[in-house]
Write a protein that holds these residues in place. Structure first.
Motif, PDB file in Angstrom:
ATOM      1  N   ALA A   1       2.392 -32.752  17.045  1.00  0.00           N
ATOM      2  CA  ALA A   1       1.764 -32.265  18.273  1.00  0.00           C
ATOM      3  C   ALA A   1       2.226 -33.153  19.423  1.00  0.00           C
ATOM      4  CB  ALA A   1       0.243 -32.323  18.150  1.00  0.00           C
ATOM      5  N   GLY A   2       2.547 -32.521  20.561  1.00  0.00           N
ATOM      6  CA  GLY A   2       2.957 -33.284  21.730  1.00  0.00           C
ATOM      7  C   GLY A   2       2.261 -32.760  22.966  1.00  0.00           C
ATOM      8  N   PHE A   3       2.041 -33.655  23.910  1.00  0.00           N
ATOM      9  CA  PHE A   3       1.373 -33.265  25.154  1.00  0.00           C
ATOM     10  C   PHE A   3       2.085 -33.898  26.342  1.00  0.00           C
ATOM     11  CE2 PHE A   3      -1.624 -32.948  21.734  1.00  0.00           C
ATOM     12  CZ  PHE A   3      -2.318 -31.780  22.006  1.00  0.00           C
TER      13      PHE A   3
ATOM     14  N   ALA B   1       2.190 -29.720  15.283  1.00  0.00           N
ATOM     15  CA  ALA B   1       2.450 -28.945  16.497  1.00  0.00           C
ATOM     16  C   ALA B   1       1.499 -27.758  16.608  1.00  0.00           C
ATOM     17  CB  ALA B   1       3.905 -28.477  16.517  1.00  0.00           C
ATOM     18  N   GLU B   2       1.220 -27.104  15.474  1.00  0.00           N
ATOM     19  CA  GLU B   2       0.379 -25.902  15.564  1.00  0.00           C
ATOM     20  C   GLU B   2      -1.078 -26.219  15.908  1.00  0.00           C
ATOM     21  OE1 GLU B   2       2.409 -26.706  13.138  1.00  0.00           O
ATOM     22  OE2 GLU B   2       1.538 -26.490  11.136  1.00  0.00           O
ATOM     23  N   ASP B   3      -1.428 -27.502  15.916  1.00  0.00           N
ATOM     24  CA  ASP B   3      -2.796 -27.879  16.276  1.00  0.00           C
ATOM     25  C   ASP B   3      -2.960 -28.214  17.757  1.00  0.00           C
ATOM     26  OD1 ASP B   3      -4.229 -27.582  13.904  1.00  0.00           O
ATOM     27  OD2 ASP B   3      -3.339 -29.430  13.091  1.00  0.00           O
ATOM     28  N   GLU B   4      -1.872 -28.138  18.525  1.00  0.00           N
ATOM     29  CA  GLU B   4      -1.926 -28.564  19.930  1.00  0.00           C
ATOM     30  C   GLU B   4      -3.045 -27.879  20.725  1.00  0.00           C
ATOM     31  OE1 GLU B   4       1.891 -27.989  21.701  1.00  0.00           O
ATOM     32  OE2 GLU B   4       2.821 -29.661  20.638  1.00  0.00           O
ATOM     33  N   GLU B   5      -3.112 -26.570  20.615  1.00  0.00           N
ATOM     34  CA  GLU B   5      -4.103 -25.856  21.431  1.00  0.00           C
ATOM     35  C   GLU B   5      -5.530 -26.235  21.008  1.00  0.00           C
ATOM     36  OE1 GLU B   5      -3.413 -24.229  24.152  1.00  0.00           O
ATOM     37  OE2 GLU B   5      -1.249 -23.920  23.936  1.00  0.00           O
ATOM     38  N   ARG B   6      -5.702 -26.410  19.706  1.00  0.00           N
ATOM     39  CA  ARG B   6      -7.031 -26.800  19.219  1.00  0.00           C
ATOM     40  C   ARG B   6      -7.401 -28.195  19.734  1.00  0.00           C
ATOM     41  NH1 ARG B   6      -9.428 -29.453  15.202  1.00  0.00           N
ATOM     42  NH2 ARG B   6      -7.482 -30.127  14.224  1.00  0.00           N
TER      43      ARG B   6
ATOM     44  N   ALA C   1      -6.210 -29.640  22.403  1.00  0.00           N
ATOM     45  CA  ALA C   1      -6.470 -29.538  23.845  1.00  0.00           C
ATOM     46  C   ALA C   1      -7.894 -29.048  24.072  1.00  0.00           C
ATOM     47  CB  ALA C   1      -5.465 -28.593  24.500  1.00  0.00           C
ATOM     48  N   GLY C   2      -8.359 -28.161  23.191  1.00  0.00           N
ATOM     49  CA  GLY C   2      -9.726 -27.645  23.291  1.00  0.00           C
ATOM     50  C   GLY C   2     -10.759 -28.745  23.030  1.00  0.00           C
ATOM     51  N   VAL C   3     -10.493 -29.580  22.017  1.00  0.00           N
ATOM     52  CA  VAL C   3     -11.386 -30.710  21.712  1.00  0.00           C
ATOM     53  C   VAL C   3     -11.487 -31.632  22.934  1.00  0.00           C
ATOM     54  CG1 VAL C   3     -11.603 -32.824  20.329  1.00  0.00           C
ATOM     55  CG2 VAL C   3     -10.974 -30.649  19.220  1.00  0.00           C
TER      56      VAL C   3
ATOM     57  N   TYR D   1      -2.282 -31.178  28.029  1.00  0.00           N
ATOM     58  CA  TYR D   1      -1.487 -29.956  28.103  1.00  0.00           C
ATOM     59  C   TYR D   1      -0.384 -29.922  27.059  1.00  0.00           C
ATOM     60  CZ  TYR D   1      -4.427 -29.525  32.059  1.00  0.00           C
ATOM     61  OH  TYR D   1      -5.567 -29.433  32.815  1.00  0.00           O
ATOM     62  N   PRO D   2      -0.494 -28.999  26.108  1.00  0.00           N
ATOM     63  CA  PRO D   2       0.450 -28.908  24.987  1.00  0.00           C
ATOM     64  C   PRO D   2       1.884 -28.726  25.462  1.00  0.00           C
ATOM     65  CG  PRO D   2      -1.461 -27.538  24.555  1.00  0.00           C
ATOM     66  CD  PRO D   2      -1.579 -28.014  25.984  1.00  0.00           C
TER      67      PRO D   2
END
Lengths: 481, 481
Positions: B452-454, B420-425, B427-429, B438-439
């Motif tokens: 991680a979920g989107f 989960a804590e990698d979602e923003e990263r 999304a950046g990739v 979108y996280p």
């Protein structure tokens, strides 16, 4: 890959279709007597063969849910739906409590749209349908609808870039206001502008200064919020700054400096200075509601207070008086530090104003059509105003006093021989004769004048009707009150 | 007849016109280099002879305010306007304080519109421009603009009669809701519906129940108001009613029973009963946000909670998902006793929703074009959904879990191998590869899942782009996180 959640495994089968339709009938989606979709339409919609649908129908028919009369479409049989009307609270249950905001709102007068049926309606705020630039607006809206867009999604809460840029130029040309596009926030008419000002700047119990008399819906915004409102009386030079309270502790003052509503006076230069100094001393803000700034019938322009406001003025503009109040388009010009809180609160309120209409207005402004229309409206309303003033003078002579500068779309008329407490009765007499006139007392927070006064709007009538309406009014007006 | 207030006695004279224009130049209404109106246009506008205007112009030219180059229109000379840019607060002055409401709003995340520039944007909430029924909408809006109206004035705060009648029939046909026209209030999209629910029913400090995760802007409405929010987690059967708090003291519960946002589950029948009983016990209300109720891809309809809500449910509908969110049109179905407070608060907020658009929607519904369009959209979005699910399964296989029933315009995808804590990263990739994802954590009030979920929205893309976007996403997705 897993897929959790309810899933209808029978979707697309005759059994699935049958079950679905039966439930729709039972829950009343289809009422007794309603036609079902044709088997062909349903087959197409569900992406199944027509035979599949027909067999589902057959089942429903055999069970009595559906009737087919010769050559007609299938209709739902009677007595199969639940037959309930809308649910309602159990009797004996007390209704859930309203918020303090709503309870205060329930105490305020409600402003209802024109009831219609009047031959001559001097209601203020409406616009004559024939004045609306139908062709130009249709063209602009069509272009907005057909514009190539990458996405059709939510817009920016501050408004479309096209409209804010167009407004920036317009404000400079028409009102001498120089501002950055980023200071402009597009809203649904000046009502939402006032509501946002109150939301962003006033706490329940916060102190706000307003004019007396004033636009009734501005008072409603503040009263519903639970603000402590101080009303300062206005005279021929606008808000009487000699009566300003000690400056500290006020969040806002809401004023109409270019054309006091409803009295029609212009805030004098000396009083403008005093008002801004008062706001400076108390570190408060001034909301300038420039609701009809486009309508001046002599050459002399009245500069907006914004120009001399030392960054303390929030300017509110609208197209309600130039195009139509039905469009619900207005704008705020904000001091820089206030842009972000307003944008956030606008987004919370309704995300943003409607995109096609914003783009349509932008194109009317960009092509010059908007300003041409404003000039035309100014001429037409000058003519209406003259017709009104002339016929009132002819019909009532010394019995009336008309106040207000040569501007706007309304005047206040005081009737020397009639008492303020008779206003509603007189409005009733007029109404019986098919004439709408509107007591000014409704715009005062306290009973004020001794004479009866009415706000006459003239912008919604064909010019030829104005003298007719005035003559009829004089005819039915009681000689002695 | 007397007329008080400022009056320019020189209006219409050359001197008056000269003074007026000079002031407009000095205050910057006309900037250096701006063209003045032609003498003919000005004469026509002011109702004076062209000679009068020409002599005013001559005076301005002789004093250096205005320049005339051969054969060209008069332009304003340089260095005559005040030249100031917008006013700003004196340096050293502290800005006026914001309301508690605005200060809380400043703490909330702000949702910005799509930035554009992405090749494949799985943003939820947007609609593909090609899906919008441009011709039908233009036709309906044109008819509304050209409709014969007695007056062009403010409308009824609850919405136009035509639209409320049309919605009454639509709600019955599409959602099985039987209500009186008087129970329907038209608003600017569901956002305004939620905002009004909070205004009318929740006091600052009041208790409100919401789903976890949920629509972020619903949480913003409540947080800005200062409500005390209790978030109840949701699973494959919707809101977990086993976790409901003691019922007393809650003003509202805001839920998405037909298609939980964003998880996509349907509130089970047992839980519906429990939720309504909970509201009954606490004498509170339930807001049913039926934001995508039109999109079911199997036959089985999900009845709105309204039907079993015992008069405690406020139903919220919108055309944002069927037509476009740019239109800003939605509606509330209210229990009878709540109609008046909602109507009053809607009027205070912005008087009413835009009339032409209301009438246009009414005619689309009345002619059946709206429901035909909804059926078409349902087919197209079913196709998009299938394309998305198939290509995700092909590209990611067992590495993902997709949740949600067969409905709506989005799904949630959990990535088994990613935290989960990698979602923003992540999304950046994706963003670097031109893909918008979108996280889901943004929709939780607390960090929840381990994976991680989107939230993937698929309604704004041409169907052929979906597999392309998914394949590209799989290509750039880190193998090991």
């Amino acid at each position: 890959m897993g897929q959790s959640g309810q899933r209808n495994d029978q979707a697309g089968t005759a059994r699935g279709i049958y079950l679905g339709l039966r439930e729709q009938i039972a829950t009343g989606v289809y009422a007794p007597g309603d036609r079902l979709p044709s088997t062909r339409a349903l087959a197409e919609e569900l992406g199944v063969s027509r035979t599949t649908v027909t067999s589902a129908f057959d089942q429903l028919i055999s069970e009595g849910y559906v009737l087919v009369r010769q050559g007609a479409k299938a209709v739902v049989a009677g007595n199969v739906a639940s037959g309930e009307t809308g649910p309602s609270l159990k009797t004996g249950t007390s209704p859930p409590p309203l918020s303090s905001y709503a309870m205060r709102a329930m105490q305020m007068p409600i402003t209802m749209p024109a009831a219609g049926g009047l031959k001559y309606d001097f209601r203020y705020g409406d616009v004559a349908p024939d004045d609306f630039p139908m062709l130009a607006w249709r063209k602009a809206v069509s272009a907005a609808i057909f514009a190539r867009r990458e996405r059709l999604g939510y817009g920016h809460p501050a408004g479309s870039t096209a409209l804010r840029q167009a407004l920036q130029g317009y404000l400079w040309r028409a009102r001498g206001i120089r501002c950055e596009m980023e200071q402009i926030v597009v809203v649904n008419g000046s009502q939402q502008a006032l509501d946002l000002c109150a939301r962003v700047l006033v706490d329940p119990g916060g102190k706000v200064l307003i004019e007396e008399p004033c636009y009734a819906m501005a008072r409603s915004v503040l009263a519903a919020l639970g603000a402590e409102v101080t009303a300062i009386s206005c005279d021929a030079d606008g808000l009487d700054t000699a009566r300003l309270p000690a400056p500290h502790g006020y969040s806002l003052a809401i004023v109409t400096p270019s054309h006091q509503f409803p009295l029609g006076s212009v805030l004098s230069a000396a009083r403008r200075r005093e008002l801004v100094e008062w706001a400076d001393a108390g570190n408060s803000l001034i909301v300038e509601d420039d609701y009809d700034g486009e309508y001046r019938y002599d050459v002399r322009p009245i500069p907006p207070l914004y120009l001399s406001g030392r960054g303390r003025v929030i300017y509110v503009g609208t197209v309600s008086k130039t195009l139509s109040p039905t469009l619900r388009l207005g704008y705020l010009v904000l001091p820089e530090g206030l842009v972000e809180p307003f944008v956030r609160c606008k987004q919370i309120a309704d995300r943003h104003s409607a995109t096609f209409e914003q783009d349509a207005l932008a194109s009317l402004i960009d092509t010059g059509a908007y300003e041409r229309h404003v000039r035309k409206m100014r001429r037409m309303n000058a003519e209406r105003r003259a017709a009104f003033l002339d016929s009132m003078a002819a019909a009532f002579g010394e019995r009336i006093e008309v106040v207000g500068t040569s501007a706007g779309l309304h005047v206040v008329v005081w009737f020397n021989g009639s008492a303020a407490e008779d206003e509603e009765r007189l409005a009733g007499v007029a109404r019986e004769a098919g004439i709408g006139i509107y007591p000014i007392s409704r715009l005062f927070s306290l009973a004020m004048g001794r004479r009866a006064g009415f706000v006459f709007g003239y912008a919604s009538m064909p010019v030829r009707n104005i003298p007719e309406g005035v003559r009829l009014l004089a005819k039915v007006w009681p000689q002695q009150v």
